[in-house]
Design a protein around this motif. Structure first.
Motif, short mmCIF file in Angstrom:
data_model
loop_
_atom_site.label_atom_id
_atom_site.label_comp_id
_atom_site.label_asym_id
_atom_site.label_seq_id
_atom_site.Cartn_x
_atom_site.Cartn_y
_atom_site.Cartn_z
N SER A 62 -10.01 17.92 5.12
CA SER A 62 -9.88 17.56 3.71
C SER A 62 -9.85 18.79 2.80
N GLU A 63 -10.13 19.96 3.34
CA GLU A 63 -9.95 21.18 2.54
C GLU A 63 -8.47 21.57 2.53
N LYS A 64 -7.84 21.39 3.69
CA LYS A 64 -6.44 21.79 3.82
C LYS A 64 -5.52 20.76 3.17
N TYR A 65 -5.80 19.51 3.46
CA TYR A 65 -4.92 18.45 2.97
C TYR A 65 -5.57 17.66 1.83
N THR A 66 -4.74 17.23 0.90
CA THR A 66 -5.17 16.22 -0.06
C THR A 66 -4.13 15.10 -0.01
N GLY A 67 -4.46 14.00 -0.63
CA GLY A 67 -3.50 12.89 -0.55
C GLY A 67 -3.80 11.85 -1.60
N GLU B 26 0.86 -1.17 0.00
CA GLU B 26 0.00 0.00 0.00
C GLU B 26 0.90 1.22 0.00
N GLY B 27 0.44 2.32 -0.56
CA GLY B 27 1.19 3.57 -0.47
C GLY B 27 0.28 4.70 -0.06
N LEU B 28 0.80 5.64 0.69
CA LEU B 28 -0.02 6.78 1.12
C LEU B 28 0.85 8.03 1.15
N TYR B 29 0.35 9.10 0.55
CA TYR B 29 1.03 10.39 0.66
C TYR B 29 -0.02 11.45 0.94
N VAL B 30 0.10 12.12 2.06
CA VAL B 30 -0.84 13.18 2.44
C VAL B 30 -0.03 14.43 2.74
N LEU C 19 -2.05 -5.20 -18.92
CA LEU C 19 -2.11 -5.95 -17.67
C LEU C 19 -2.21 -4.96 -16.52
N GLU C 20 -3.25 -5.14 -15.70
CA GLU C 20 -3.43 -4.23 -14.57
C GLU C 20 -2.34 -4.48 -13.54
N ILE C 21 -1.63 -3.42 -13.11
CA ILE C 21 -0.60 -3.65 -12.10
C ILE C 21 -0.92 -3.00 -10.76
N LEU C 22 -1.79 -2.02 -10.74
CA LEU C 22 -2.12 -1.43 -9.44
C LEU C 22 -3.38 -0.59 -9.51
N GLY C 23 -3.96 -0.38 -8.32
CA GLY C 23 -5.10 0.52 -8.17
C GLY C 23 -4.66 1.70 -7.33
N ALA C 24 -5.28 2.86 -7.55
CA ALA C 24 -4.84 4.06 -6.84
C ALA C 24 -5.95 5.10 -6.86
N GLY C 25 -5.68 6.23 -6.24
CA GLY C 25 -6.64 7.32 -6.28
C GLY C 25 -6.31 8.39 -5.26
N MET C 26 -7.14 9.44 -5.29
CA MET C 26 -6.98 10.50 -4.31
C MET C 26 -7.80 10.13 -3.08
N VAL C 27 -7.21 10.30 -1.90
CA VAL C 27 -7.89 9.89 -0.65
C VAL C 27 -9.26 10.55 -0.59
N ASP C 28 -10.31 9.72 -0.38
CA ASP C 28 -11.67 10.23 -0.35
C ASP C 28 -11.87 11.14 0.87
N PRO C 29 -12.57 12.28 0.70
CA PRO C 29 -12.80 13.18 1.84
C PRO C 29 -13.45 12.47 3.03
N ASN C 30 -14.28 11.47 2.76
CA ASN C 30 -14.90 10.74 3.87
C ASN C 30 -13.86 9.99 4.71
N VAL C 31 -12.79 9.54 4.07
CA VAL C 31 -11.72 8.85 4.81
C VAL C 31 -11.01 9.87 5.70
N PHE C 32 -10.71 11.03 5.14
CA PHE C 32 -10.07 12.08 5.96
C PHE C 32 -10.95 12.43 7.16
N GLU C 33 -12.25 12.50 6.89
CA GLU C 33 -13.17 12.86 7.97
C GLU C 33 -13.12 11.82 9.09
N SER C 34 -13.03 10.55 8.73
CA SER C 34 -13.05 9.49 9.75
C SER C 34 -11.81 9.53 10.64
N VAL C 35 -10.76 10.21 10.19
CA VAL C 35 -9.55 10.28 11.04
C VAL C 35 -9.25 11.75 11.40
N ASP C 36 -10.28 12.59 11.26
CA ASP C 36 -10.17 14.00 11.67
C ASP C 36 -9.03 14.75 10.98
N VAL C 37 -8.87 14.50 9.69
CA VAL C 37 -7.92 15.30 8.93
C VAL C 37 -8.75 16.26 8.06
#
Lengths: 334, 803
Positions: free
Chosen positions: A293-298, A213-217, A273-291
């Motif tokens: 989502s207007e200030k940060y994207t990831g 998994e990878g994460l950048y915020v 050949l599909e090698i990976l799935g990815a995307g921009m962190v959903d605002p609902n995910v940020f909300e669930s961890v009190d980040v």
């Protein structure tokens, strides 16, 4: 005078050295302190000055010849000695090559992936394989009736009304939640680990496999940067001329979501050949961890290590990865 | 879900080849997993008339036919039993390619040929050779009325088509039909979508004397529209309709059912047609039951439908499982003359539950459970009614019943152009954004500087937030067109975690000790788990995939033993394995989750020969001491040799404690365990709790160079006679503690039992190596220390110095 010198030269040339004794005799006769070469130089004082240069040159030649003959004879003697050896001294006796340790192919592939992301400035984090519902589903924006929450797809360890469900994690994404809960952004980590799906064991499927998994915020993380990161990964992993494409996809925890394909040539011809799935962190995910989502994207991404290892090493049966047949393991050398 | 290329063209003019269409759909998020060509244009195929059939002079099984092809008459050899004069038959002329592949996958092209000496200028085809059916019993005989020489494509009214198998993501219910896919395509091709539904007007619900409709469970059914068509004649559908359906893999049934299927795949509104005359009391009630219901669906299977599932009922009881499948009791049949068309909106999760519990997914449930357009029901019913009336000669009852208790209105969602560019890394202008959205039928109702107010059509239930709209803009713009960032603003990289560094250091260390890494299952069978730990510790899967994998591993031992057994069965002789993995135990404290200890363990194990028999030496089996040496090498490399305390438990196990906690065990695997894993060999294993060591701060790799002592070591050998029960390890420990720092190391160079010592005695010879960093030691320096040791050992275990 010159005759004397030539006489010594001839003696040197005709001296027979066939064994250690004769070699020593040669040394005594010519090269020792009282030997013929040394005493030859004693004659120098009788040589008239105008001839000294010429005679000296000749004497030096003779001296060199004596040394040369001695050294050559010594090497020859050594060689002839080596022609005789005991039965157990035969250097051509076959031996067994030393047993070596090795890494499992899954770890070799994982290491390649890790090294690439370390170069791209990612840290490496971890989390539990046994997860609760909040981290594995709820915080990742899975609706309550999402099919992944079904017993058909996920191994449950506890399912009760009073407490949170416990599952064997179905992906490494819950560690995103743990990281964001633990620490303020910026965050830049990959998370390798084992995950589980309720699937039968066949050549193509197994109930456990490995993901990275990878994460950048941070402030102002964009889809453009996500794609750039994935392209850099694909180029480092599959070569700088890798042909790739990005297409829209869907995951509950990212919006927008994408998948990346690489063009894969095989005997059957080329295909995406599909090698990976990815995307921009959903605002609902940020909300669930009190980040905020207007200030940060990831961005977040995930890939299957088993699949990458199988492609990399041409493994066509996933069970080989978990049978641990030594004839298989041995092929993955250092 | 299947999408036909020809069908798409009905709603959108575009000049993409099938290959390009495949790519465009995929890049829009409608991933095409497979592309298939169906049917044929039948180039060089005509309808011929058999004029004369005569025997083949050289072959019993062949006959020679003169076939009139319209512009010429040719001789064709034929082997079919049913060929005879005056038949109209499909003929593949010279140059035609048979559309069905041969066994080897290649395609046969017809050439002028000689069969047993007689020329043959073509081939009379069976239905299977034309790909029309599986019938290869004989040639296809066609209707006499077809004019000789008619191209076969015209005669059969068929066409070649390309069908895309699309893996639809769950957020795109709107795209589960041809109009939806065409709408997406129009956004990238710029073409105008020709939507037949935009010209259909809704009518006021007019309670109809012929039928009464009511919804009891309004949570599960938001809308129910019924339209009646009378005087229908149930027949085969026309070719154009059959072609549409067969292309996407549906079997044509009759002109009524086919229309409902057509509408479903056109606009994603599943419809159902009831035989009106079979509806009891002429009333429809939409309701769910509190109890299980047995019901026979139209495929003649009796199904047990769980309580809470939604049904369509008439005066007598259920006539359909709502949204999943109709009932046998109200099915449209050949004799049907009057139908009721149902067009409804059912709650997605209700349909999903029913469909899942019945393990029955239909084209209808597939769409309902994703969430169809809640506004299309009446229009779809009218379109179906009109098509059915046209095809069956029926009359539409102008009264429509539209029960609509839960109305869904389009919602407004605000969108900032700046936010699009912020999230995507693009530099899109407002006009571009508005243009993309309008192609998707998302209307911008107002806009100030940056902010657009967008009206989300009801067929897009997935769009509720700004970010959802950004995705729409992004996917149509094509993510591949996002410019690469000018610079990559990597944040300052953080140091690797202690855990990662520690774990990888261990992995490398154990590999350097010549162990091969294995990867074993996290789940074992209950029987295997019981051999390793008490039930109290075990954690089970509530829904194991098989009885082989029910219980989470409490130790890595089990997986190792399975790997050993697997390899011994395959005649392996030398096994030296390691694994690093998670173990799981019930515990008072939790590592991550309360009550669950989840630690990372290292396992090292040996079995078989350390050396094979060869000219240098005899074979040598691994012993527990080989593993012990490797394990101590690990401790030594971690710098914990001095702080780890070894305690023997019996004579098969040593427990190593760090900070009074069990950090590692070294074992001769006991015979019961070996038997349980079906192994007949000696096996040795060591398990190390890496999490525990890490928690105790072992992870940090700090090394400082120690100056090398300039003075030589002084060695002193001392053999002691002790009782057999005395442990060598205890003696060594005692020696070390008594001697103090001057003693650099203790080793055992001989162990001896013999009658001269006494029956229950043994001798252990130690080599003591002394070192002083300040001077060269001599016997005078060492003697007092040795004396102290001798006295101590004599006092504690009655040891006697032998020499």
């Amino acid at each position: 005078m010159l005759d004397k010198i030539n006489d010594i030269k001839e003696k040197i040339q005709s001296f027979s050295i066939e064994n250690e004794d004769e070699l020593e005799a040669f040394r005594l006769e010519f090269l020792s302190r009282n030997g013929k070469v040394q005493s030859m130089f004693g004659l120098m004082k009788d040589v008239p000055n105008e001839k000294k240069a010429e005679v000296g040159k000749l004497m030096n030649e003779v001296k060199n010849l004596a040394h040369q003959t001695f050294e050559n004879a010594k090497v020859e003697l050594l060689k002839s000695e080596e022609k005789e050896f005991g039965a157990l001294e035969d250097i051509t006796l076959p031996v067994e090559s030393t047993y070596t340790g090795s890494y499992h192919p899954l770890n070799r592939a994982l290491n390649e992936i890790k090294q690439i992301f370390l170069r791209l400035g990612f840290n490496i984090a971890d989390g539990p394989e046994l997860e609760d519902d909040f981290h594995n589903f709820t915080a990742l924006n899975f609706p309550p009736d999402h099919p992944a929450r079904d017993m058909q797809d996920t191994f449950f360890v506890r399912k009760s009304e009073e407490e949170q469900d416990l599952v064997l994690r179905t992906h490494t994404s819950p560690v995103q939640i743990r990281l964001m809960k633990e620490k303020e952004p910026p965050l830049r980590s990959i998370i390798p680990g084992r995950v589980f799906r309720n699937e039968a064991v066949t050549a193509k499927s197994y109930f456990q496999f490995n993901q990275v998994e990878g994460l950048y915020v941070n402030v102002r993380v964009t889809m453009g940067e996500l794609i750039e990161t994935l392209v850099m990964f694909a180029q480092l992993m599959y070569g700088s001329d890798v042909k790739y494409r990005v297409r829209p996809s869907y995951f509950p925890f990212t919006e927008p979501s994408i998948e990346m394909d690489v063009w894969w040539e095989s005997e059957k011809g080329g295909q995406w050949l599909e090698i990976l799935g990815a995307g921009m962190v959903d605002p609902n995910v940020f909300e669930s961890v009190d980040v905020d989502s207007e200030k940060y994207t990831g961005f977040a991404f995930g890939m299957g290590v088993d699949r990458i290892a199988m492609l990399r090493y041409g493994i066509d049966d996933i069970r080989l990865l978990y049978d641990n047949d030594i004839r298989f393991l041995e092929q993955f050398k250092s | 879900m299947k999408i036909s290329y020809n069908w798409l063209k009905q709603y959108l003019d575009f000049d993409l080849t099938p290959e390009k269409t495949d790519e465009k759909l995929t890049l829009l998020g409608l991933e095409v997993e497979e592309t298939e060509t169906v049917g044929s244009d039948f180039e060089h195929f005509v309808v011929g008339e058999v004029k004369e059939v005569r025997a083949h002079p050289n072959a019993d099984k062949l006959v020679l036919c003169d076939v009139d092809l319209g512009d010429e008459t040719v001789q064709i050899a034929c082997g079919a039993p049913n060929v005879s004069a005056n038949q109209k038959v499909p003929v593949a002329k010279v140059g035609a390619t048979i559309p069905v592949p041969m066994k080897d996958g290649s395609y046969l092209t017809i050439k002028k040929a000689k069969l047993r000496g007689e020329t043959s200028n073509g081939m009379i085809c069976s239905e299977s050779e034309l790909g029309l059916s599986d019938d290869h019993s004989g040639i296809m005989v066609m209707d006499d009325s077809i004019e000789t020489g008619t191209p076969l494509k015209t005669a059969l009214d068929v066409e070649k088509d390309t069908v895309f198998e699309v893996a639809l993501t769950p957020n795109r219910p709107d795209a589960s039909c041809h109009i939806g896919a065409a709408r997406d395509l129009s956004a990238v091709t710029g073409g105008e979508l020709k939507n037949p539904y935009s010209n259909i007007d809704e009518k006021e619900s007019n309670l109809n004397d012929d039928i009464s409709i009511s919804i009891e469970d309004e949570d599960k059914c938001h809308r129910y529209v019924g339209i009646i068509v009378d005087d229908v004649k149930v027949e085969e559908s026309p070719n154009w309709l059959k072609n549409r359906l067969t292309a996407i893999g549906l079997r044509p049934i009759n002109n009524i059912v086919d229309v409902t299927n057509f509408i479903n795949h056109e606009i994603s509104q599943p419809l159902h047609a009831f035989d009106y005359d079979l509806i009891g009391d002429k009333k429809i009630v939409v309701k769910s039951y509190d109890e299980e219901k047995k019901f026979i669906t139209l495929d003649s299977i009796e199904r047990t439908v769980p309580a809470g599932s939604l049904f369509i009922c008439d005066g007598n009881g259920p006539v359909a499982i709502a949204g999943v499948m109709g009932g046998e009791n109200s099915e449209v049949t050949e004799g049907t003359t009057k139908i009721l068309i149902e067009s409804a909106y059912f709650n997605p999760s209700s349909i999903r539950k029913t469909s899942k519990s019945l393990a029955l997914q239909t084209d209808s449930s597939y769409r309902f459970e994703r969430g169809i357009d809640p506004s299309i029901q009446q229009k779809a019913a009218w379109r179906a009614a009109e098509l059915i009336a046209e095809l069956t000669g029926g009359t539409i009852n102008p009264n429509v019943v539209d029960v609509h208790p839960v109305k869904t209105e389009p919602i407004d969602v605000a969108l900032r152009v700046s936010r699009i560019n912020h999230l995507l890394g693009t530099e899109l202008e407002k006009e571009q954004v508005v243009n993309i959205l309008s192609k998707l039928e998302i209307e911008v109702s107002s806009s100030d500087e940056d902010k657009l107010t967008c009206i989300i059509p009801t067929f897009r239930p997935d769009i509720t937030r700004e970010v959802d709209l950004i995705e729409e803009v992004g996917r149509v713009y094509d993510y591949n067109n996002i410019p690469r960032p000018d610079s990559s603003p990597f944040i300052s990289p953080q140091p690797l975690s202690d855990r990662e560094e520690f774990q990888e250091r261990i992995r490398e260390l154990v590999k350097s000790l010549r162990y091969k890494e294995i990867s074993t299952n996290s789940l074992l069978s209950k029987k295997e788990a019981d051999l390793l730990a008490d039930e109290d510790f075990q954690i089970h899967s509530l829904n194991p995939v098989s009885q082989e994998n029910t219980t989470l591993r409490t130790h890595l031992t089990g997986g190792f033993l399975k790997a050993v057994q697997y390899n011994l069965n395959r005649n392996a002789t030398q096994l030296r394995f390691f694994e690093i993995g998670h173990i799981f135990r019930n515990s008072d404290e939790g590592t991550w989750i309360d009550g669950i200890e989840e630690h990372v363990h290292l396992y090292m194990g040996l079995c078989g020969q350390s050396k094979k028999d060869n000219w240098q030496s005899d074979e040598n089996d691994f012993s527990i001491f080989d593993l012990k040496a490797d394990l101590e090498a690990v401790f030594n490399n971690l710098g914990i040799s001095d702080s780890i305390v070894a305690e023997a438990e019996g004579n098969n196990t040593i427990v190593y404690k760090y900070a009074n906690q069990e950090a590692s065990t070294l074992k001769r695997i006991d015979s019961e365990l070996l038997k349980g894993f079906d192994i007949e060999a000696d096996v040795y294993g060591a398990e190390i709790d890496l999490t525990l060591l890490l928690q105790n701060g072992i992870g940090k790799k700090e090394m400082t160079y120690q100056p090398i002592v300039k003075f030589p070591t002084f060695e002193f050998d001392a053999a002691f006679t002790v009782d057999k029960g005395v442990r060598a390890g205890d003696l060594a420990k005692e020696i070390k503690e008594t001697a103090g720092e001057i003693l650099q190391s203790v080793s055992v160079f001989d162990v001896y039992e013999g009658e001269n010592l006494g029956a229950d005695k043994k001798s252990i010879a130690f080599r003591l190596t002394f070192l002083d960093s300040n001077k060269t030691l001599n016997i005078k320096d060492v003697e007092p220390v040795v004396q102290k040791i001798v006295q101590k050992l004599e006092k504690t275990v009655g040891a006697k110095l032998r020499s």
